[in-house]
Design a protein around this motif. Structure first.
Motif, mmCIF file in Angstrom:
data_model
loop_
_atom_site.group_PDB
_atom_site.id
_atom_site.type_symbol
_atom_site.label_atom_id
_atom_site.label_comp_id
_atom_site.label_asym_id
_atom_site.label_seq_id
_atom_site.Cartn_x
_atom_site.Cartn_y
_atom_site.Cartn_z
ATOM 1 N N ASP A 46 0.250 -1.276 0.089
ATOM 2 C CA ASP A 46 -0.649 0.087 0.424
ATOM 3 C C ASP A 46 0.955 0.849 -0.012
ATOM 4 N N SER A 47 1.920 0.893 -0.626
ATOM 5 C CA SER A 47 2.500 2.037 -0.864
ATOM 6 C C SER A 47 2.959 2.524 -2.095
ATOM 7 N N PRO A 48 3.373 3.410 -2.572
ATOM 8 C CA PRO A 48 3.231 4.192 -3.659
ATOM 9 C C PRO A 48 4.933 3.026 -4.602
ATOM 10 N N LEU A 49 4.391 2.287 -6.104
ATOM 11 C CA LEU A 49 5.370 1.909 -6.635
ATOM 12 C C LEU A 49 6.043 3.252 -7.692
ATOM 13 N N ASP A 50 6.819 3.656 -7.394
ATOM 14 C CA ASP A 50 8.060 4.160 -7.634
ATOM 15 C C ASP A 50 8.107 3.626 -8.524
ATOM 16 N N HIS A 51 9.475 2.280 -8.287
ATOM 17 C CA HIS A 51 10.337 2.010 -8.890
ATOM 18 C C HIS A 51 10.231 0.444 -8.600
ATOM 19 N N ILE A 52 10.598 -0.326 -9.963
ATOM 20 C CA ILE A 52 10.664 -1.503 -10.412
ATOM 21 C C ILE A 52 11.761 -2.494 -10.086
ATOM 22 N N PHE A 53 12.184 -3.599 -9.315
ATOM 23 C CA PHE A 53 13.831 -4.015 -9.413
ATOM 24 C C PHE A 53 14.188 -5.150 -9.884
ATOM 25 N N PHE A 54 14.659 -5.594 -10.466
ATOM 26 C CA PHE A 54 15.210 -7.023 -11.365
ATOM 27 C C PHE A 54 16.454 -7.065 -10.786
ATOM 28 N N THR A 108 -0.111 0.405 -11.954
ATOM 29 C CA THR A 108 -0.799 0.383 -11.335
ATOM 30 C C THR A 108 0.613 1.488 -10.413
ATOM 31 N N ILE A 109 0.000 1.952 -9.901
ATOM 32 C CA ILE A 109 0.873 2.471 -9.498
ATOM 33 C C ILE A 109 1.336 2.745 -7.373
ATOM 34 N N ARG A 110 0.152 2.021 -6.668
ATOM 35 C CA ARG A 110 0.648 1.514 -5.382
ATOM 36 C C ARG A 110 0.225 -0.211 -5.329
ATOM 37 N N SER A 111 1.870 -0.296 -4.886
ATOM 38 C CA SER A 111 2.298 -1.783 -4.075
ATOM 39 C C SER A 111 0.774 -1.723 -3.627
ATOM 40 N N SER A 112 0.812 -3.627 -3.572
ATOM 41 C CA SER A 112 -0.428 -4.460 -2.857
ATOM 42 C C SER A 112 0.395 -5.269 -2.028
ATOM 43 N N ALA A 113 1.744 -5.584 -2.230
ATOM 44 C CA ALA A 113 1.795 -6.387 -1.295
ATOM 45 C C ALA A 113 3.422 -5.594 -0.875
ATOM 46 N N ARG A 114 4.849 -6.601 -0.007
ATOM 47 C CA ARG A 114 5.430 -5.904 0.673
ATOM 48 C C ARG A 114 6.981 -6.996 -0.377
ATOM 49 N N TYR A 115 7.246 -5.973 -1.025
ATOM 50 C CA TYR A 115 8.413 -7.141 -1.825
ATOM 51 C C TYR A 115 9.860 -6.859 -0.620
ATOM 52 N N TRP A 116 10.357 -7.808 0.058
ATOM 53 C CA TRP A 116 11.068 -7.644 0.969
ATOM 54 C C TRP A 116 12.535 -8.595 0.958
ATOM 55 N N VAL A 117 13.800 -8.519 1.351
ATOM 56 C CA VAL A 117 14.425 -9.158 0.922
ATOM 57 C C VAL A 117 14.566 -9.803 1.839
ATOM 58 N N GLN A 118 14.900 -11.741 1.278
ATOM 59 C CA GLN A 118 15.164 -12.734 1.803
ATOM 60 C C GLN A 118 17.095 -13.073 1.749
ATOM 61 N N ILE A 119 16.882 -13.204 0.934
ATOM 62 C CA ILE A 119 18.661 -13.541 0.902
ATOM 63 C C ILE A 119 18.537 -11.887 0.405
ATOM 64 N N PRO A 120 20.035 -11.809 0.793
ATOM 65 C CA PRO A 120 20.507 -10.836 0.372
ATOM 66 C C PRO A 120 21.978 -10.875 -1.570
ATOM 67 N N GLY A 121 21.982 -9.925 -1.697
ATOM 68 C CA GLY A 121 22.540 -9.505 -3.311
ATOM 69 C C GLY A 121 22.767 -8.220 -3.663
ATOM 70 N N SER A 122 21.810 -8.295 -4.884
ATOM 71 C CA SER A 122 22.147 -6.860 -5.433
ATOM 72 C C SER A 122 20.186 -6.959 -6.110
ATOM 73 N N ALA A 123 19.916 -5.722 -7.134
ATOM 74 C CA ALA A 123 19.303 -5.458 -7.813
ATOM 75 C C ALA A 123 19.744 -4.327 -8.731
ATOM 76 N N THR A 124 18.582 -4.169 -10.125
ATOM 77 C CA THR A 124 18.982 -3.365 -10.641
ATOM 78 C C THR A 124 17.731 -2.544 -10.935
ATOM 79 N N CYS A 140 10.598 -10.159 -11.420
ATOM 80 C CA CYS A 140 10.813 -8.475 -10.988
ATOM 81 C C CYS A 140 9.953 -8.455 -10.259
ATOM 82 N N ALA A 141 10.498 -7.251 -9.099
ATOM 83 C CA ALA A 141 9.817 -6.882 -8.437
ATOM 84 C C ALA A 141 9.005 -6.148 -8.957
ATOM 85 N N GLY A 142 7.655 -5.455 -8.814
ATOM 86 C CA GLY A 142 6.750 -4.603 -8.656
ATOM 87 C C GLY A 142 6.092 -4.322 -10.229
#
Length: 105
Positions: free
Chosen positions: A19-27, A64-80, A55-57
């Motif tokens: 329920d927060s703004p979906l400002d970025h998409i993460f790969f 869609t402009i607001r996220s319907s889910a939480r995207y949470w890092v389970q295993i650390p790494g990196s994204a674009t 991708c997340a988002g």
């Protein structure tokens, strides 16, 4: 390429909250991102995991402009990451990218 930014993803980091703004998409380049449903009582449940294949988002492709889910890092790494505006523009202007995004969805 100028719209992409490489970012670290730390364990238990929230990339986008429900329920927060979906400002970025993460790969994700490495690591794993959990897609969490968040209930009104604060409870959560994992609905999916995302790795290098996705991708997340991605719901931004549907406007869609607001996220319907939480995207949470389970295993650390990196994204674009890319802004929602640049992502939707790329989907609209690049048929091959649009096909890949729709296939993922």
């Amino acid at each position: 390429m100028p719209h992409l930014e490489h970012v670290p993803c730390h364990r238990e980091q929230i990339l986008v909250d429900a329920d927060s703004p979906l400002d970025h998409i993460f790969f994700p380049d490495s690591g794993v991102v959990s897609v969490m449903a968040v209930y009104s009582d604060g409870g959560t449940i994992e609905m999916a995991t995302i790795g290098r294949e996705g991708c997340a988002g991605v719901q931004a492709v549907f406007g869609t402009i607001r996220s319907s889910a939480r995207y949470w890092v389970q295993i650390p790494g990196s994204a674009t990451k890319i802004s929602r505006a640049a992502f939707t523009r790329a989907v609209r202007q690049m048929p091959s990218f649009r096909s890949l995004v729709y296939a993922y969805v």
